[in-house]
Design a protein around this motif. Structure first.
Motif, PDB file in Angstrom:
ATOM      1  N   GLU A 115       0.826  -1.207   0.000  1.00  0.00           N
ATOM      2  CA  GLU A 115       0.000   0.000   0.000  1.00  0.00           C
ATOM      3  C   GLU A 115       0.862   1.259   0.000  1.00  0.00           C
ATOM      4  N   LEU A 116       2.023   1.182   0.666  1.00  0.00           N
ATOM      5  CA  LEU A 116       2.917   2.333   0.751  1.00  0.00           C
ATOM      6  C   LEU A 116       4.012   2.290  -0.308  1.00  0.00           C
ATOM      7  N   ARG A 117       3.841   1.414  -1.287  1.00  0.00           N
ATOM      8  CA  ARG A 117       4.768   1.319  -2.415  1.00  0.00           C
ATOM      9  C   ARG A 117       6.167   0.917  -1.972  1.00  0.00           C
ATOM     10  N   LEU A 118       6.228  -0.020  -1.033  1.00  0.00           N
ATOM     11  CA  LEU A 118       7.525  -0.520  -0.553  1.00  0.00           C
ATOM     12  C   LEU A 118       7.819  -1.892  -1.151  1.00  0.00           C
ATOM     13  N   GLU A 119       7.457  -2.060  -2.417  1.00  0.00           N
ATOM     14  CA  GLU A 119       7.649  -3.348  -3.076  1.00  0.00           C
ATOM     15  C   GLU A 119       9.121  -3.759  -3.109  1.00  0.00           C
ATOM     16  N   SER A 120      10.003  -2.792  -3.336  1.00  0.00           N
ATOM     17  CA  SER A 120      11.432  -3.120  -3.418  1.00  0.00           C
ATOM     18  C   SER A 120      11.938  -3.680  -2.093  1.00  0.00           C
ATOM     19  N   TRP A 121      11.470  -3.101  -1.007  1.00  0.00           N
ATOM     20  CA  TRP A 121      11.876  -3.596   0.309  1.00  0.00           C
ATOM     21  C   TRP A 121      11.377  -5.022   0.513  1.00  0.00           C
ATOM     22  N   LEU A 122      10.150  -5.310   0.094  1.00  0.00           N
ATOM     23  CA  LEU A 122       9.626  -6.671   0.202  1.00  0.00           C
ATOM     24  C   LEU A 122      10.477  -7.640  -0.613  1.00  0.00           C
ATOM     25  N   MET A 123      10.834  -7.244  -1.817  1.00  0.00           N
ATOM     26  CA  MET A 123      11.653  -8.107  -2.662  1.00  0.00           C
ATOM     27  C   MET A 123      13.014  -8.373  -2.043  1.00  0.00           C
ATOM     28  N   GLN A 124      13.624  -7.318  -1.524  1.00  0.00           N
ATOM     29  CA  GLN A 124      14.954  -7.462  -0.928  1.00  0.00           C
ATOM     30  C   GLN A 124      14.938  -8.374   0.300  1.00  0.00           C
ATOM     31  N   ASN A 125      13.802  -8.442   0.969  1.00  0.00           N
ATOM     32  CA  ASN A 125      13.701  -9.220   2.208  1.00  0.00           C
ATOM     33  C   ASN A 125      12.846 -10.466   2.049  1.00  0.00           C
ATOM     34  N   LYS A 126      12.631 -10.870   0.803  1.00  0.00           N
ATOM     35  CA  LYS A 126      11.754 -12.007   0.533  1.00  0.00           C
ATOM     36  C   LYS A 126      12.140 -13.258   1.308  1.00  0.00           C
ATOM     37  N   ASP A 127      13.413 -13.659   1.242  1.00  0.00           N
ATOM     38  CA  ASP A 127      13.843 -14.888   1.907  1.00  0.00           C
ATOM     39  C   ASP A 127      13.679 -14.801   3.423  1.00  0.00           C
ATOM     40  N   ARG A 128      14.025 -13.655   3.955  1.00  0.00           N
ATOM     41  CA  ARG A 128      13.928 -13.447   5.398  1.00  0.00           C
ATOM     42  C   ARG A 128      12.477 -13.514   5.877  1.00  0.00           C
ATOM     43  N   ILE A 129      11.581 -12.871   5.138  1.00  0.00           N
ATOM     44  CA  ILE A 129      10.170 -12.889   5.513  1.00  0.00           C
ATOM     45  C   ILE A 129       9.604 -14.292   5.357  1.00  0.00           C
ATOM     46  N   GLN A 130       9.920 -14.908   4.243  1.00  0.00           N
ATOM     47  CA  GLN A 130       9.394 -16.239   3.961  1.00  0.00           C
ATOM     48  C   GLN A 130       9.820 -17.253   5.013  1.00  0.00           C
ATOM     49  N   SER A 131      11.025 -17.096   5.541  1.00  0.00           N
ATOM     50  CA  SER A 131      11.532 -18.036   6.543  1.00  0.00           C
ATOM     51  C   SER A 131      10.746 -17.964   7.842  1.00  0.00           C
ATOM     52  N   LYS A 132       9.974 -16.889   8.016  1.00  0.00           N
ATOM     53  CA  LYS A 132       9.205 -16.721   9.245  1.00  0.00           C
ATOM     54  C   LYS A 132       7.719 -17.017   9.048  1.00  0.00           C
ATOM     55  N   CYS A 133       7.400 -17.675   7.949  1.00  0.00           N
ATOM     56  CA  CYS A 133       6.021 -18.072   7.679  1.00  0.00           C
ATOM     57  C   CYS A 133       5.914 -19.584   7.801  1.00  0.00           C
ATOM     58  N   SER A 134       5.026 -20.059   8.640  1.00  0.00           N
ATOM     59  CA  SER A 134       4.865 -21.508   8.779  1.00  0.00           C
ATOM     60  C   SER A 134       4.413 -22.121   7.463  1.00  0.00           C
ATOM     61  N   TYR A 135       3.684 -21.337   6.675  1.00  0.00           N
ATOM     62  CA  TYR A 135       3.307 -21.764   5.328  1.00  0.00           C
ATOM     63  C   TYR A 135       3.792 -20.696   4.366  1.00  0.00           C
ATOM     64  N   PRO A 136       4.998 -20.846   3.804  1.00  0.00           N
ATOM     65  CA  PRO A 136       5.647 -19.766   3.036  1.00  0.00           C
ATOM     66  C   PRO A 136       4.833 -19.222   1.880  1.00  0.00           C
ATOM     67  N   GLN A 137       3.993 -20.072   1.255  1.00  0.00           N
ATOM     68  CA  GLN A 137       3.234 -19.591   0.110  1.00  0.00           C
ATOM     69  C   GLN A 137       2.245 -18.497   0.497  1.00  0.00           C
ATOM     70  N   THR A 138       1.911 -18.409   1.777  1.00  0.00           N
ATOM     71  CA  THR A 138       1.033 -17.339   2.220  1.00  0.00           C
ATOM     72  C   THR A 138       1.663 -15.987   1.941  1.00  0.00           C
ATOM     73  N   PHE A 139       2.992 -15.932   2.003  1.00  0.00           N
ATOM     74  CA  PHE A 139       3.696 -14.702   1.637  1.00  0.00           C
ATOM     75  C   PHE A 139       3.994 -14.644   0.153  1.00  0.00           C
ATOM     76  N   LEU A 140       4.375 -15.781  -0.435  1.00  0.00           N
ATOM     77  CA  LEU A 140       4.808 -15.773  -1.822  1.00  0.00           C
ATOM     78  C   LEU A 140       3.716 -15.327  -2.780  1.00  0.00           C
ATOM     79  N   TYR A 141       2.497 -15.759  -2.569  1.00  0.00           N
ATOM     80  CA  TYR A 141       1.482 -15.476  -3.560  1.00  0.00           C
ATOM     81  C   TYR A 141       0.949 -14.058  -3.532  1.00  0.00           C
ATOM     82  N   PRO A 142       0.755 -13.451  -2.354  1.00  0.00           N
ATOM     83  CA  PRO A 142       0.481 -12.010  -2.417  1.00  0.00           C
ATOM     84  C   PRO A 142       1.628 -11.253  -3.078  1.00  0.00           C
ATOM     85  N   SER A 143       2.853 -11.734  -2.874  1.00  0.00           N
ATOM     86  CA  SER A 143       4.004 -11.098  -3.501  1.00  0.00           C
ATOM     87  C   SER A 143       4.006 -11.365  -5.002  1.00  0.00           C
ATOM     88  N   PHE A 144       3.511 -12.516  -5.390  1.00  0.00           N
ATOM     89  CA  PHE A 144       3.355 -12.838  -6.801  1.00  0.00           C
ATOM     90  C   PHE A 144       2.372 -11.853  -7.439  1.00  0.00           C
TER      91      PHE A 144
END
Length: 245
Positions: A163-192
């Protein structure tokens, strides 16, 4: 369809039976509540606290405020001490634009959970007075302090960053965020979905200018799309319109 998002050549496999059954379970639960409680006023229908949380979150995906309010009314009677439902009541207040009531209720809940902290961040930045660095710092702190995002937590976390146009930050931290999701696809698909928005040129093969309605059929060729479009409709419902011009 290589390099669709974050360097992943193909959408991740999400066809494990336990997760494939979940959308239907959630939808059935939602429809049962809507039928029994909302339409028939059946006060004898039983839903436990976790059921109500699932129903509320599912109703949020479809912006069904009637069901959300009925869930909170039911919960207030049967589970008056539920912190999860109180947190969602605060989110409902925020959706109505009442920042003061949102902040007061959120402080009273005071669990320090992901949803509470994200809501506090949203309320404190309701006028968009915070700069990107300040918001990222707050998101970083939430990320550092969180061991395991639940579905709604990571959806709201990702949603606010987008919403705040921080897509680049999400991309840069994708692996780190994903590692903290019990079901990683919950993060991957909104990011998709995020990448569908900001990298449309990579999906030129999905464009059908003369027949935009066909785009939706094409997207069902993506592994897992039917499952995820059901699980995360707030991200996927707009997709057919992204390629219609």
């Amino acid at each position: 369809m290589s390099n669709l998002f974050f360097g992943v050549k193909h959408a991740p496999d999400i066809t494990t039976p336990d997760r494939m059954d979940e959308p239907n379970d959630r939808r059935d639960l939602y429809e049962e509540f809507e039928s029994e409680v909302v339409r028939r006023g059946n006060t004898e229908a039983f839903f436990d606290e976790n059921d109500l949380v699932e129903i509320f979150d599912y109703a949020s995906d479809y912006d069904n405020y009637i069901v959300k309010m009925e869930v909170l009314l039911y919960g207030a009677i049967h589970y008056p001490k539920s912190e999860a439902l109180a947190t969602r009541r605060a989110w409902l207040y925020y959706s109505f634009g009442d920042v003061e009531a949102t902040s007061e209720l959120n402080r009273r809940v005071g669990t320090g959970g992901v949803l509470n902290r994200l809501l506090d961040l949203r309320a404190s930045n309701a006028n968009l007075e915070l700069g990107d660095e300040e918001v990222i710092s707050a998101l970083e702190k939430i990320l550092d302090d969180t061991d395991d995002f639940d579905d709604e937590g990571i959806i709201q976390f990702t949603d606010y960053a987008m919403e705040l146009r921080l897509e680049s930050w999400l991309m840069q931290n994708k692996d780190r965020i994903q590692s903290k999701c019990s079901y990683p696809q919950t993060f991957l698909y909104p990011s998709f979905f995020l990448c569908l928005c900001i990298l449309p040129h990579q999906f030129s093969n999905l464009r059908h200018r003369k027949h935009p309605g066909r785009t939706h059929g094409k997207l069902f060729l993506i592994p897992g799309f039917p499952f995820l479009s059901e699980r995360f409709p707030r991200f996927f419902l707009p997709i057919p319109f992204l390629f219609s011009s």
